[in-house]
Design an enzyme around this catalytic site. Structure first.
Site, PDB file in Angstrom:
ATOM      1  N   TRP A 100       0.833  -1.210   0.000  1.00  0.00           N
ATOM      2  CA  TRP A 100       0.000   0.000   0.000  1.00  0.00           C
ATOM      3  C   TRP A 100       0.860   1.249   0.000  1.00  0.00           C
ATOM      4  CZ3 TRP A 100      -4.194  -1.398  -1.948  1.00  0.00           C
ATOM      5  CH2 TRP A 100      -4.827  -2.593  -1.585  1.00  0.00           C
ATOM      6  N   ASP A 167      -1.869   6.586   6.387  1.00  0.00           N
ATOM      7  CA  ASP A 167      -2.878   5.636   5.920  1.00  0.00           C
ATOM      8  C   ASP A 167      -3.132   4.682   7.090  1.00  0.00           C
ATOM      9  OD1 ASP A 167      -4.338   3.569   4.820  1.00  0.00           O
ATOM     10  OD2 ASP A 167      -2.957   3.166   3.165  1.00  0.00           O
ATOM     11  N   LYS A 191     -12.107  -2.166   6.490  1.00  0.00           N
ATOM     12  CA  LYS A 191     -11.272  -3.012   7.336  1.00  0.00           C
ATOM     13  C   LYS A 191     -11.774  -2.987   8.780  1.00  0.00           C
ATOM     14  CE  LYS A 191      -8.606  -3.563   3.743  1.00  0.00           C
ATOM     15  NZ  LYS A 191      -7.597  -2.610   3.308  1.00  0.00           N
TER      16      LYS A 191
HETATM   17  C1  LIG Z   1      -7.019  -2.121   1.963  1.00  0.00           C
HETATM   18  C2  LIG Z   1      -6.018  -1.054   2.097  1.00  0.00           C
HETATM   19  C3  LIG Z   1      -5.901  -0.024   1.139  1.00  0.00           C
HETATM   20  C4  LIG Z   1      -6.750   0.025  -0.119  1.00  0.00           C
HETATM   21  O1  LIG Z   1      -8.024   0.406   0.192  1.00  0.00           O
HETATM   22  P1  LIG Z   1      -9.129   0.632  -0.946  1.00  0.00           P
HETATM   23  O2  LIG Z   1     -10.254   1.176  -0.119  1.00  0.00           O
HETATM   24  O3  LIG Z   1      -9.404  -0.696  -1.554  1.00  0.00           O
HETATM   25  O4  LIG Z   1      -8.598   1.610  -1.914  1.00  0.00           O
HETATM   26  C5  LIG Z   1      -4.962   0.958   1.352  1.00  0.00           C
HETATM   27  N1  LIG Z   1      -4.174   0.945   2.439  1.00  0.00           N
HETATM   28  C6  LIG Z   1      -4.244  -0.024   3.370  1.00  0.00           C
HETATM   29  C7  LIG Z   1      -3.335   0.018   4.543  1.00  0.00           C
HETATM   30  C8  LIG Z   1      -5.172  -1.051   3.224  1.00  0.00           C
HETATM   31  O5  LIG Z   1      -5.240  -2.015   4.143  1.00  0.00           O
END
Ligand SMILES: *Cc1c(COP(=O)(O)O)cnc(C)c1O
Length: 354
Positions: A100, A167, A191
């Site tokens: 990511w 993030d 998540k």
């Molecule tokens: C799942 C995830 C993403 C991607 O998320 P989307 O909503 O599918 O764009 C980005 N960063 C992390 C840390 C993730 O776990």
């Protein structure tokens, strides 16, 4: 029967949230209408959005501290570029701790100079880099607090004077942090917060407005703030279910209560991994994630037997990400302790029989 759901995302939500969400689809708030068929400008939905925004700030301890919470669309992946669009004028720093982070770096490079301040790519991201220094001339430093795929998590955050962007898709609301150390936080809902379809962005308002480029409205945080996260039709269902999850979280005692349970769940599983000779953790011990536990069998020949056993025990979503292999157990807030107990029992059964 409800499975023990260890899926990495979209992932488990509290059962009572599912029930309330299902009810709202049939009829919302005694209105004689479904949540899905009312205007997002109706007072009933405006209230949902307002409560979701303020509860997010409240739970993070950021109320009245100059932050705004937004519920946007496009996933965390759109934030990879929105962050750079809104903040990157000359140079940004990124910590590369996995897939990511790499994707965030790739997008940011479209907007300016990007420096990789540290990386753990040399060991396929099984650790969190330490001991690096952060230059003072960056527009911001970006990091991924929890690496969903590799199962590593930051415990300490870099001491820096430059704005910190995080993030937090896979560990937001899971542990106590001084969230005011961060200037911008984003997290895809699916998540630890709600269904796919919305992304929480929490941003310190005075961070914005500093870049010289023109920003398209839909990508401009200031536009979304001015319109109270209703510039266009928001993802009404995803925002509502996120609100239900945040309310559930508050009723459980908030982030500190969640953290205590999450620590217990992680400790139980990691101690089985450490004590059982048939299993081996993937991530470096001091950087292990409390949310996504990655591990392998030490005897690959036992794969078939182990896979059959956990499936028979009602476990779902345990396969590792294709870039790591092995297994990954995601222990998000809504996953009950009991489910971890079932997994640990299967692992020790395998040792007894294997
Ligand atoms: C799942 C995830 C993403 C991607 O998320 P989307 O909503 O599918 O764009 C980005 N960063 C992390 C840390 C993730 O776990």
């Amino acid at each position: 029967m409800k499975k023990h759901n260890f899926s990495a995302g979209p992932s488990i939500l509290p059962q009572e949230v599912m029930k309330k969400a299902a009810e709202a689809v049939l009829e919302f708030n005694g209105m004689g209408l479904s949540l899905l068929e009312i205007s997002h400008r109706s007072p009933q939905f405006v209230e949902v959005m307002e409560r979701a925004r303020s509860l997010a700030l409240e739970l993070l301890g950021l109320e009245g501290k100059g932050y705004q919470a937004l519920f946007l669309q496009g996933g965390a992946s759109l934030e990879f570029l929105m962050v750079a669009y809104n903040l990157l004028e000359n140079k940004a720093g990124y910590l590369n701790t996995g897939t990511w982070s790499e994707k965030a770096i790739k997008e940011a490079r479209l907007f300016g100079s990007v420096v990789e301040i540290a990386s753990s790519k040399d060991e396929n991201f099984r650790y969190i880099p330490k001991g690096f220094s952060v230059p003072n001339d960056l527009d911001y430093l970006h990091l991924t607090t929890n690496n969903t795929i590799f199962g590593t998590q930051f415990r300490e955050f870099p001491n820096t004077r430059v704005p910190l962007v995080a993030d937090m898709s896979s560990d937001i609301f899971s542990r106590k942090l001084d969230f005011s150390r961060f200037d911008l936080i984003y997290a895809g809902a699916q998540k630890n917060m709600g269904p796919a379809g919305t992304t929480l962005v929490v941003v310190r308002e005075d961070l914005l407005g500093g870049v010289s480029r023109k920003i398209p409205s839909m990508l401009d945080y200031q536009v979304h703030i001015a319109k109270e996260s209703m510039y266009n039709t928001p993802a009404v269902f995803a925002v509502y279910v996120s609100l239900l999850t945040l309310e559930w979280l508050k009723s459980q005692g908030g982030i500190s209560a969640m953290e205590a349970i999450n620590e217990k769940k992680a400790r139980l599983l990691y101690s089985e991994i450490d004590l059982n000779p048939l299993f081996q953790g993937y991530a470096a011990e001091e950087d292990r994630s409390q949310m996504n536990v990655t591990f392998n069998l030490t005897e690959p020949s036992l794969k078939e037997a182990f896979d059959r056993m956990w499936k028979e025990a009602g476990i779902s979503g345990l396969n590792g990400h294709r870039s790591v292999g092995g297994y990954r157990a995601s222990l998000y807030n809504a996953l009950p302790m009991e489910s971890v107990g079932v997994l640990v029992d299967v692992m020790s059964d395998l040792e007894r029989k294997g």
